[in-house]
Motif scaffolding. Structure first.
Motif, PDB file in Angstrom:
ATOM      1  N   GLN A 156       0.838  -1.193   0.000  1.00 44.11           N
ATOM      2  CA  GLN A 156       0.000   0.000   0.000  1.00 44.11           C
ATOM      3  C   GLN A 156       0.877   1.249   0.000  1.00 44.11           C
ATOM      4  N   ASN A 157       0.480   2.241  -0.815  1.00 40.87           N
ATOM      5  CA  ASN A 157       1.158   3.532  -0.867  1.00 40.87           C
ATOM      6  C   ASN A 157       0.413   4.517   0.040  1.00 40.87           C
ATOM      7  N   LEU A 158       1.158   5.175   0.908  1.00 39.84           N
ATOM      8  CA  LEU A 158       0.598   6.211   1.772  1.00 39.84           C
ATOM      9  C   LEU A 158       1.306   7.522   1.467  1.00 39.84           C
ATOM     10  N   GLU A 159       0.538   8.584   1.272  1.00 42.73           N
ATOM     11  CA  GLU A 159       1.130   9.895   0.975  1.00 42.73           C
ATOM     12  C   GLU A 159       0.452  10.961   1.829  1.00 42.73           C
ATOM     13  N   GLN A 160       1.281  11.851   2.409  1.00 44.15           N
ATOM     14  CA  GLN A 160       0.783  12.912   3.282  1.00 44.15           C
ATOM     15  C   GLN A 160       1.389  14.254   2.865  1.00 44.15           C
ATOM     16  N   LYS A 161       0.535  15.262   2.754  1.00 46.41           N
ATOM     17  CA  LYS A 161       1.006  16.624   2.481  1.00 46.41           C
ATOM     18  C   LYS A 161       1.250  17.332   3.815  1.00 46.41           C
ATOM     19  N   ILE A 162       2.412  17.959   3.940  1.00 45.85           N
ATOM     20  CA  ILE A 162       2.744  18.643   5.185  1.00 45.85           C
ATOM     21  C   ILE A 162       3.232  20.055   4.896  1.00 45.85           C
ATOM     22  N   THR A 163       3.145  20.911   5.903  1.00 46.18           N
ATOM     23  CA  THR A 163       3.656  22.280   5.827  1.00 46.18           C
ATOM     24  C   THR A 163       4.480  22.537   7.086  1.00 46.18           C
TER      25      THR A 163
END
Length: 246
Positions: free
Chosen positions: A205-212
């Motif tokens: 499974q691919n997990l992707e998170q956008k962060i700042t």
């Protein structure tokens, strides 16, 4: 062994109890027990969502993918050899040949990485079929202080059941010359109320998170912890290094 008894006529009747007959009965009972236990085991796996047909189909698809990538790699290697020969023969087009050669070598490297990924699912090199982190990347978000964290979780096809659990991410860095740690939620990631990211998959499974990241914060490392109720936890620490897309 023989048992004897006298009849009214005075004749002796001999009855034989064959040891081979007793052994045959015991062996038959043992085989029946084994078959019964195996049937119960297969029924339990079926009730749990396991499908032998789906596994075989998945194996065929992955094997086909590996075969396709290997054929593409062989073709690319031939093209690389031809490009190297052309570079040696045609000095005037040296720059174009060099660019073509670099592009082909980049494609070969990409295909090798894909092969390694799929082979790691079908048959891991360490022989361990547990949960593990196959890949972790920090990608640019296109704007200052904006990034994307990409995580690939895998388990070997030797595992029959779906694995589920959660991922915890912590970013270590420095701000105003003081050590600082950010949770994924504090960095703007999409998490549950407990600050974790859930997952559920059978093979990967691919997990992707956008962060700042906050202004003035200098990231140094990313700590990742993967937990599952049925498998041992996985903990890895990665240096902060922004990679190019693809």
């Amino acid at each position: 062994m023989a048992d004897s008894s006298a009849t009214r006529t005075g004749r002796m009747v001999v009855r034989y109890d064959s040891p081979w007959r007793r052994r045959s009965v015991l062996i038959g009972a043992a085989l029946g027990s084994v078959l019964l236990l195996y049937g119960i085991y297969e029924w339990g796996r079926f009730q749990g969502g396991y499908s032998k047909f789906a596994e075989v189909q998945q194996r065929r698809e992955l094997a086909s993918k590996i075969e396709t990538l290997e054929d593409a790699n062989a073709k690319l290697r031939s093209e690389v050899a031809a490009a190297q020969l052309a570079r040696d023969v045609d000095k005037q087009s040296y720059a174009d040949v060099e660019k073509n050669l670099a592009d082909l070598q980049a494609q070969v490297l990409k295909h090798r990485e894909e092969l390694t990924f799929y082979r790691g699912i079908v048959s891991p090199e360490d022989g361990i079929g547990g949960l593990r982190i196959q890949r972790f990347q920090v990608l640019s978000g296109g704007v200052d202080n904006h990034y994307r964290l990409r995580l690939v979780l895998v388990q070997s096809m030797r595992q029959d059941a779906v694995v589920s659990g959660s991922v915890t991410v912590q970013i270590e860095g420095v701000r105003d010359n003081r050590p600082m740690q950010l949770t994924l939620a504090e960095a703007g990631g999409e998490t549950r109320a407990d600050g974790q990211v859930p997952f559920q998959f059978r093979y990967f499974q691919n997990l992707e998170q956008k962060i700042t990241l906050p202004d003035g914060f200098e990231p140094k490392a990313v700590n990742v912890e993967v937990r599952s109720a049925k498998l041992a936890p996985v903990r890895e620490s990665y240096p902060w290094q922004v990679q190019a897309e693809g």
